[in-house]
Scaffold this active site. Structure first.
Site, PDB file in Angstrom:
ATOM      1  CE  LYS A  79      -3.450   2.140   3.166  1.00 59.71           C
ATOM      2  NZ  LYS A  79      -4.305   1.784   4.326  1.00 59.71           N
ATOM      3  CB  SER A 157      -6.610   4.558   3.842  1.00 58.80           C
ATOM      4  OG  SER A 157      -6.013   3.696   4.635  1.00 58.80           O
ATOM      5  CB  SER A 181      -7.468   1.818   6.573  1.00 59.65           C
ATOM      6  OG  SER A 181      -7.904   3.365   6.723  1.00 59.65           O
TER       7      SER A 181
END
Length: 483
Positions: A79, A157, A181
């Site tokens: 990520k 996220s 997230s």
């Protein structure tokens, strides 16, 4: 590659299964990485999940002498938030860092753990700016689309990670969770998303374990979540919090059913002004029926502290100060202060608020979080093993509903609350929580159901999750984009 390991079949094999194919010699690491890259190149133009590919480097690593770890030769995407990898772009969704072409000068500890386990890093996935939204639509890289419905958000996220996995590019991808997230994108994309306990996985060397954020993956199967946790958990030198060791490896423990558990159920919102969608509430009740059929006891009970809106609302100063400090740190990396033109409106507003925050307000916020953590723990000590609740209060949002808005920067925060309200409290407490793809909306969109355990009890979550997986078999239910 053998005839039985063609691309369409490999797309449905989980990470544990791919590792077994490599160990048996049925497929080589290079063939596996080439196959993954081919799928990313074919599928990603539709969803914009992989924003920083490193395919040449991945091929070179696959051809090298890989560590003999449990996931030797298996692809992994990082990520684009805090898990950096030396020499690769490191932008955190921030336009200023992208324009500066900032690259990492070191590996994060979680990256080191992935490399030791034998994973081959293939690139980085899209993230909202600094991970601050429950959607993945940064101005720096554009929106990521949900593979179940391209007009919908994949959540945030870790939206890029979840979209990549849900679209069948690879079986598991790195994700992080500072307010939901991991769990929110897992819920929106029909995946398994475990948020481990605070201190289970190292946050170093540039973040602290006492923060609300933790690292792990989004994936299709419980055994992947368990086995990857086994491969990456454990302290590094200087870690501020170290979670207690599990009774046995997680991958072993999921082969055993837990004893009958007492599970509290919450099928309502904990915020008076944010209602729960009836379909989501119904999905929680259906999950309760399934858990009872598996031999557990479910009662309509939840921690009273979880409903204290005033106490939960008092955590805000700590959040704003954290954003301000993060912007300061990013400026140190690129050699100049970040300005309003380098970040999105909401980020700038939060940072300005943090810069102006009195020190006593920050101390009060920290004390409130401590009080909340201790009061919440008591509910589990008083006899409950798990809490059953929705992951998000609504099914996946339309793209644009939570994106940056210069006219009203706070609008994105308000909309985000419908998706983070039920997840963020457990980042404050540091407890493990998991989102499971147990339901679908009437429109066919995934609905995630959350289970929360006492601190350090990931093994209980994973054992129950495996029981539910055997009943529902969600891994066979893939998105329309999945090969």
């Amino acid at each position: 590659m053998t005839e039985t390991s063609d691309s369409s079949e490999l797309a449905r094999v989980d990470a544990v299964g791919l590792a077994e194919l490599v160990r048996s010699g049925e497929i080589s690491p290079r063939e596996l990485i080439d196959d993954t890259i081919d799928r990313i190149e074919r599928i990603d133009p539709q969803i914009n999940a992989v924003i920083q590919p490193s395919f040449d480097k991945a091929r070179a690593i696959a051809d090298s002498e890989l560590p003999d770890g449990p996931f030797r030769g298996v692809p992994m995407l990082l990520k684009d938030l805090w898990p950096c990898s030396v020499g690769d772009p490191f932008h955190l969704g921030v336009l200023g860092l992208k324009n500066a072409r900032h690259t990492a000068t070191f590996d994060a500890n979680i990256t080191t753990a992935y490399r030791r386990a034998g994973f081959v890093l293939c690139g980085r996935t899209n993230s909202p700016e600094m991970g601050l939204a429950a959607t993945t639509e940064p101005l720096s890289y554009g929106a990521t689309h949900n593979p179940w419905d391209l007009s919908r958000s994949p959540g945030g996220s870790s939206g890029g990670a979840a979209a990549a996995v849900a679209a069948g590019m690879l079986p598991a991808a790195n994700a992080s969770d500072g307010g939901g997230s991991i769990r929110i994108p897992a819920a929106m994309c029909g995946l398994v998303g475990l948020k481990p306990s605070r201190g289970r996985i190292s946050q170093g060397p540039h973040n602290d374990e006492w923060s609300n954020s933790v690292q792990h993956v989004v994936c299709h199967t419980v055994r992947d979540s368990a086995a990857i946790l086994d491969a990456t958990a454990g302290p590094f030198p200087g870690d501020g919090v170290v979670a207690p060791a599990p009774p046995a490896p997680y991958a072993e423990m999921i082969t055993q059913d837990p004893p009958p558990l007492r599970i509290g159920m919450l099928a309502a919102s904990i915020r008076s002004k944010i209602p729960i969608d009836p379909e989501v509430a119904g999905a929680v009740h259906e999950a309760a029926v399934l858990l009872e059929r598996l031999g557990h006891t479910v009662d309509e009970d939840s921690p009273a502290t979880l409903h204290d809106e005033e106490l939960i609302g008092s955590f805000g100063p700590g959040w704003a100060v954290g954003v301000a400090r993060s912007l300061e740190q990013l400026g140190e990396w690129i050699g100049r202060d970040l300005t309003e033109n380098d970040v999105e409106p909401m980020t700038w507003v939060l940072a300005q608020r943090g810069r102006q925050m009195p020190a006593l307000d920050l101390a009060r916020s920290t004390d409130a979080a401590m009080t909340f953590r201790r009061l919440m723990a008591q509910w589990w000590l008083d006899g409950h093993d798990l809490l059953l609740a929705p992951t998000c209060l609504r099914p996946p949002a339309k793209l644009g509903e939570m994106s940056a808005n210069a006219k009203d920067p706070a609008e994105a925060v308000r909309t985000t609350l419908a998706y983070s309200t039920m997840t963020a409290p457990f980042n404050t407490t540091g407890q493990p929580a998991i989102s499971l793809p147990l339901a679908r909306s009437s429109g066919g969109l995934p609905i995630g159901i959350q289970l929360v355990a006492a601190y350090g009890k990931e093994h209980v979550l994973l054992q129950v999750a495996r029981q539910l997986e055997l009943e529902v078999n969600w891994a066979d239910q893939r998105s329309p984009l999945h090969p």
